[in-house]
Design a protein around this motif. Sequence first.
Motif, PDB file in Angstrom:
ATOM      1  N   GLY A 140      -1.118   3.001  -9.278  1.00 46.37           N
ATOM      2  CA  GLY A 140      -1.997   4.157  -9.370  1.00 46.37           C
ATOM      3  C   GLY A 140      -1.603   5.219 -10.368  1.00 46.37           C
ATOM      4  N   LEU A 141      -0.791   4.891 -11.358  1.00 49.77           N
ATOM      5  CA  LEU A 141      -0.416   5.897 -12.351  1.00 49.77           C
ATOM      6  C   LEU A 141      -1.646   6.388 -13.118  1.00 49.77           C
ATOM      7  CD1 LEU A 141       1.865   7.449 -13.746  1.00 49.77           C
ATOM      8  CD2 LEU A 141       2.038   5.547 -15.344  1.00 49.77           C
ATOM      9  N   PHE A 142      -2.545   5.466 -13.453  1.00 47.21           N
ATOM     10  CA  PHE A 142      -3.760   5.827 -14.184  1.00 47.21           C
ATOM     11  C   PHE A 142      -4.993   5.817 -13.299  1.00 47.21           C
ATOM     12  CE2 PHE A 142      -1.288   3.849 -17.818  1.00 47.21           C
ATOM     13  CZ  PHE A 142      -0.921   5.077 -18.344  1.00 47.21           C
ATOM     14  N   SER A 151      14.330  -9.765 -20.144  1.00 45.98           N
ATOM     15  CA  SER A 151      14.310  -8.324 -19.951  1.00 45.98           C
ATOM     16  C   SER A 151      13.025  -7.697 -20.485  1.00 45.98           C
ATOM     17  CB  SER A 151      15.521  -7.705 -20.647  1.00 45.98           C
ATOM     18  OG  SER A 151      15.484  -6.309 -20.540  1.00 45.98           O
ATOM     19  N   ILE A 152      12.588  -8.124 -21.649  1.00 46.92           N
ATOM     20  CA  ILE A 152      11.356  -7.585 -22.234  1.00 46.92           C
ATOM     21  C   ILE A 152      10.137  -7.976 -21.394  1.00 46.92           C
ATOM     22  CG2 ILE A 152       9.806  -7.803 -24.219  1.00 46.92           C
ATOM     23  CD1 ILE A 152      12.354  -7.897 -25.960  1.00 46.92           C
ATOM     24  N   VAL A 153      10.075  -9.220 -20.975  1.00 44.60           N
ATOM     25  CA  VAL A 153       8.944  -9.675 -20.156  1.00 44.60           C
ATOM     26  C   VAL A 153       8.909  -8.915 -18.832  1.00 44.60           C
ATOM     27  CG1 VAL A 153       8.032 -11.652 -18.863  1.00 44.60           C
ATOM     28  CG2 VAL A 153       8.765 -11.938 -21.221  1.00 44.60           C
ATOM     29  N   TYR A 154      10.052  -8.745 -18.200  1.00 43.91           N
ATOM     30  CA  TYR A 154      10.090  -8.002 -16.946  1.00 43.91           C
ATOM     31  C   TYR A 154       9.701  -6.540 -17.162  1.00 43.91           C
ATOM     32  CZ  TYR A 154      11.583  -5.815 -12.670  1.00 43.91           C
ATOM     33  OH  TYR A 154      11.599  -5.084 -11.524  1.00 43.91           O
ATOM     34  N   MET A 172       5.915  -2.174 -16.261  1.00 46.87           N
ATOM     35  CA  MET A 172       5.029  -1.121 -16.774  1.00 46.87           C
ATOM     36  C   MET A 172       3.599  -1.338 -16.308  1.00 46.87           C
ATOM     37  SD  MET A 172       6.358  -0.243 -20.654  1.00 46.87           S
ATOM     38  CE  MET A 172       5.381  -1.535 -21.322  1.00 46.87           C
ATOM     39  N   TYR A 173       3.123  -2.579 -16.362  1.00 47.88           N
ATOM     40  CA  TYR A 173       1.769  -2.891 -15.911  1.00 47.88           C
ATOM     41  C   TYR A 173       1.612  -2.582 -14.421  1.00 47.88           C
ATOM     42  CZ  TYR A 173      -2.307  -5.538 -14.474  1.00 47.88           C
ATOM     43  OH  TYR A 173      -3.509  -5.904 -13.921  1.00 47.88           O
ATOM     44  N   ASP A 174       2.598  -3.015 -13.645  1.00 45.19           N
ATOM     45  CA  ASP A 174       2.541  -2.803 -12.200  1.00 45.19           C
ATOM     46  C   ASP A 174       2.492  -1.317 -11.861  1.00 45.19           C
ATOM     47  OD1 ASP A 174       2.658  -3.774  -9.456  1.00 45.19           O
ATOM     48  OD2 ASP A 174       4.682  -2.913  -9.426  1.00 45.19           O
ATOM     49  N   GLN A 175       3.328  -0.522 -12.481  1.00 42.16           N
ATOM     50  CA  GLN A 175       3.349   0.907 -12.214  1.00 42.16           C
ATOM     51  C   GLN A 175       2.086   1.595 -12.717  1.00 42.16           C
ATOM     52  OE1 GLN A 175       5.737   2.717 -10.435  1.00 42.16           O
ATOM     53  NE2 GLN A 175       6.259   0.611  -9.915  1.00 42.16           N
TER      54      GLN A 175
END
Length: 50
Positions: free
Chosen positions: A43-45, A27-30, A35-38
């Motif tokens: 394009g969040l940042f 769960s933590i790894v996913y 978070m990285y993907d988003q």
Amino acid sequence: MIGLPFVLSSGQIQVNRALARVTGAVSIVYGFYYMYDQAFNEGLFSSLLQ
């Protein structure tokens, strides 16, 4: 269906704890992957990177 392994291993405390640890780690790894993907791939940042 999700809780079935925990119900079946309820009598075996070592197996139950191992399942809980593996489930938590996955769960933590996913969560970090999501978070990285988003943040970077979706394009969040993107406005900060230009």
